[in-house]
Design an enzyme around this catalytic site. Sequence first.
Site, mmCIF file in Angstrom:
data_model
loop_
_atom_site.group_PDB
_atom_site.id
_atom_site.type_symbol
_atom_site.label_atom_id
_atom_site.label_comp_id
_atom_site.label_asym_id
_atom_site.label_seq_id
_atom_site.Cartn_x
_atom_site.Cartn_y
_atom_site.Cartn_z
ATOM 1 N N HIS A 1 0.341 -6.993 7.359
ATOM 2 C CA HIS A 1 1.127 -8.232 7.514
ATOM 3 C C HIS A 1 0.334 -9.470 6.789
ATOM 4 O O HIS A 1 0.014 -9.330 5.664
ATOM 5 C CB HIS A 1 1.426 -8.519 9.233
ATOM 6 C CG HIS A 1 2.300 -9.803 9.571
ATOM 7 N ND1 HIS A 1 2.931 -10.470 8.594
ATOM 8 C CD2 HIS A 1 2.341 -10.435 10.561
ATOM 9 C CE1 HIS A 1 3.632 -11.578 9.296
ATOM 10 N NE2 HIS A 1 3.323 -11.489 10.450
ATOM 11 N N HIS B 1 7.853 -4.534 1.153
ATOM 12 C CA HIS B 1 8.170 -5.242 2.211
ATOM 13 C C HIS B 1 9.431 -4.645 3.161
ATOM 14 O O HIS B 1 10.021 -3.916 2.605
ATOM 15 C CB HIS B 1 8.934 -6.719 1.833
ATOM 16 C CG HIS B 1 8.755 -7.774 2.775
ATOM 17 N ND1 HIS B 1 9.933 -7.815 3.726
ATOM 18 C CD2 HIS B 1 7.924 -8.708 3.093
ATOM 19 C CE1 HIS B 1 9.568 -8.812 4.621
ATOM 20 N NE2 HIS B 1 8.027 -9.533 4.169
ATOM 21 N N ASP C 1 2.299 -12.375 -0.553
ATOM 22 C CA ASP C 1 0.870 -12.312 -0.579
ATOM 23 C C ASP C 1 0.230 -11.815 -1.944
ATOM 24 O O ASP C 1 -0.820 -12.014 -2.091
ATOM 25 C CB ASP C 1 0.209 -11.092 0.344
ATOM 26 C CG ASP C 1 0.547 -11.647 1.896
ATOM 27 O OD1 ASP C 1 0.381 -12.873 2.107
ATOM 28 O OD2 ASP C 1 0.917 -10.814 2.805
HETATM 29 N N1 ACO Z 1 2.325 0.438 -2.194
HETATM 30 C C1 ACO Z 1 2.738 1.865 -2.371
HETATM 31 N N2 ACO Z 1 3.891 2.356 -1.908
HETATM 32 C C2 ACO Z 1 4.311 1.701 -0.955
HETATM 33 C C3 ACO Z 1 4.253 0.410 -0.566
HETATM 34 C C4 ACO Z 1 2.863 -0.021 -1.124
HETATM 35 N N3 ACO Z 1 2.490 -1.116 -0.805
HETATM 36 N N4 ACO Z 1 4.665 0.043 0.358
HETATM 37 C C5 ACO Z 1 5.682 0.835 0.669
HETATM 38 N N5 ACO Z 1 5.462 1.992 -0.167
HETATM 39 C C6 ACO Z 1 6.149 3.225 -0.111
HETATM 40 C C7 ACO Z 1 5.594 3.963 1.118
HETATM 41 O O1 ACO Z 1 4.520 4.784 0.618
HETATM 42 C C8 ACO Z 1 7.109 4.913 1.418
HETATM 43 O O2 ACO Z 1 7.035 5.982 0.191
HETATM 44 P P1 ACO Z 1 7.665 7.423 0.914
HETATM 45 O O3 ACO Z 1 9.184 6.907 1.249
HETATM 46 O O4 ACO Z 1 7.414 8.202 -0.287
HETATM 47 O O5 ACO Z 1 6.969 7.838 2.333
HETATM 48 C C9 ACO Z 1 8.135 3.769 1.390
HETATM 49 O O6 ACO Z 1 7.459 2.915 0.287
HETATM 50 C C10 ACO Z 1 8.408 3.064 2.274
HETATM 51 O O7 ACO Z 1 7.207 2.588 2.922
HETATM 52 P P2 ACO Z 1 7.034 1.863 4.631
HETATM 53 O O8 ACO Z 1 5.538 1.877 4.360
HETATM 54 O O9 ACO Z 1 7.598 2.895 5.522
HETATM 55 O O10 ACO Z 1 7.878 0.836 4.495
HETATM 56 P P3 ACO Z 1 7.674 -0.301 5.707
HETATM 57 O O11 ACO Z 1 8.997 -1.042 5.632
HETATM 58 O O12 ACO Z 1 7.307 0.077 6.763
HETATM 59 O O13 ACO Z 1 6.541 -1.141 4.976
HETATM 60 C C11 ACO Z 1 4.979 -2.478 4.359
HETATM 61 C C12 ACO Z 1 6.432 -2.490 4.815
HETATM 62 C C13 ACO Z 1 4.158 -2.464 5.694
HETATM 63 C C14 ACO Z 1 4.756 -4.303 4.038
HETATM 64 C C15 ACO Z 1 4.516 -1.986 3.237
HETATM 65 O O14 ACO Z 1 5.301 -2.430 2.125
HETATM 66 C C16 ACO Z 1 3.023 -2.130 3.072
HETATM 67 O O15 ACO Z 1 2.227 -1.617 3.464
HETATM 68 N N6 ACO Z 1 2.781 -3.073 1.864
HETATM 69 C C17 ACO Z 1 1.288 -3.618 1.754
HETATM 70 C C18 ACO Z 1 0.722 -4.476 2.737
HETATM 71 C C19 ACO Z 1 1.348 -5.730 2.307
HETATM 72 O O16 ACO Z 1 1.290 -6.180 1.261
HETATM 73 N N7 ACO Z 1 1.608 -6.417 3.405
HETATM 74 C C20 ACO Z 1 2.303 -7.881 3.302
HETATM 75 C C21 ACO Z 1 3.684 -7.790 3.713
HETATM 76 S S1 ACO Z 1 4.652 -9.419 3.699
HETATM 77 C C22 ACO Z 1 3.607 -10.357 4.881
HETATM 78 O O17 ACO Z 1 3.735 -9.639 5.907
HETATM 79 C C23 ACO Z 1 3.593 -11.698 4.765
#
Ligand code: ACO
Length: 386
Positions: free
Chosen positions: A220, A259, A313
């Site tokens: 987050h 996201h 971010d």
């Molecule tokens: N890098 C690479 N792959 C990703 C990323 C990423 N940052 N985010 C999602 N994916 C992929 C996952 O590996 C998954 O792949 P799969 O279907 O092959 O298993 C798919 O996309 C879905 O990802 P989830 O993690 O299940 O999606 P979720 O909705 O739970 O995640 C999150 C959202 C936590 C923000 C995720 O995108 C992430 O970890 N991003 C990096 C951290 C980040 O930048 N957070 C800030 C968010 S904005 C904020 O809070 C202000």
Amino acid sequence: MTNIAKGLEGVLFTESKLTFINGTEGILTHLGIPIQEWAESSTFEELSLALLDGGLPTSGDLAAFDAELKANRAVSPQLLEVIAAMPRGVHPMQALRTAVSYLGLLDPQAEETTEEARRAISVRMIAQFATVIAAIARTREGKEPVDPRMDLSHAANFLYMLNGKEPSPEQARLFDIALVLHVDHSMNASTFTAIAIASTLSDMYSCMTGAIGAMKGPLHGGANEAVMDMLDEIGTPEKAAEYITDKLDRKEKVMGVGHRVYKYFDPRSRVLRDYAEVVANKEGKSHYYQILETIEKTVVDRLGSKGIYPNVDFYSGTVYSDLGITKEYFTPIFALARISGWCASVIEYTRDNRLLRPDAVYTGASDQHYVRIEERGGQELQKTEG
Ligand code: ACO
């Protein structure tokens, strides 16, 4: 089979008039007004008040709110002593969590939970988060906290208290825009945490202390600092594509992209990218921007079809760096802005409060009986996997 909404994805638990997001088209509005218009024409103070009151304020209301914020900027010397007594080396988000909890001990109204009290406390917290975060930063660096000034805007005063030097009007405006972009974002993890705590009829300081805890995680709010760590690790633009490709091959997450709601560009990241570009054109700063450009291209080429695009971010850190802010303070600055969204959301939710209490599908053992410890021997209770 029972359907489990993992991560509460798609679960609707309340109504809200504050923020709307269309994640597939990359649309974000507050009170129906696009985020781009808020960023271009408004201020942190105005958006905070608009969300607290549910409408655009009159100039008189805004002036009164501004005066109230200014009147509440100073914090008790007792709190500054607590900050000074914190162990060396704690992360500013740990320090903020403790300081906000302590603020509650100093506020005689802290335990009141009427809407009127929640709003009065909100104004104090919105004002004091700036003073507290700046004091934490100065104290960590072995410097004396700087007293707030009453003649500066919220954004300018924060930079003044942080750096001990009045920012230029351009710097103050850039920081104000960054704050506006972060004020609210619907039911994100930290806002949801604040609301969950409020739903027990607990107090505002507990809500905000919990929200800070939720925000601090790297999935987050902590992602903005993690992006900067990644840029420093990559070092030069030439290494960026290979670094990201390797990371994705190893199925590791790239910070600042992806996201839960946006499956296209986060509109806030587009606004910040434009400002980051301005920063990038300044001498000596362009390598961060070039690295980000390469990362964006690599990620979008590879994962765009899965809906993975830069989030807010991704570019914020380069903007903050140019304002003389080091990366440990990026997440506290997020909290500095989001406090207004947290407060407005808690007030809105508790007007028609219902205790938040989801449920889990039980997958544990059944038909077991208690075995006295001396009789257990090697025999173990049936364990469930996972
Ligand atoms: N890098 C690479 N792959 C990703 C990323 C990423 N940052 N985010 C999602 N994916 C992929 C996952 O590996 C998954 O792949 P799969 O279907 O092959 O298993 C798919 O996309 C879905 O990802 P989830 O993690 O299940 O999606 P979720 O909705 O739970 O995640 C999150 C959202 C936590 C923000 C995720 O995108 C992430 O970890 N991003 C990096 C951290 C980040 O930048 N957070 C800030 C968010 S904005 C904020 O809070 C202000």
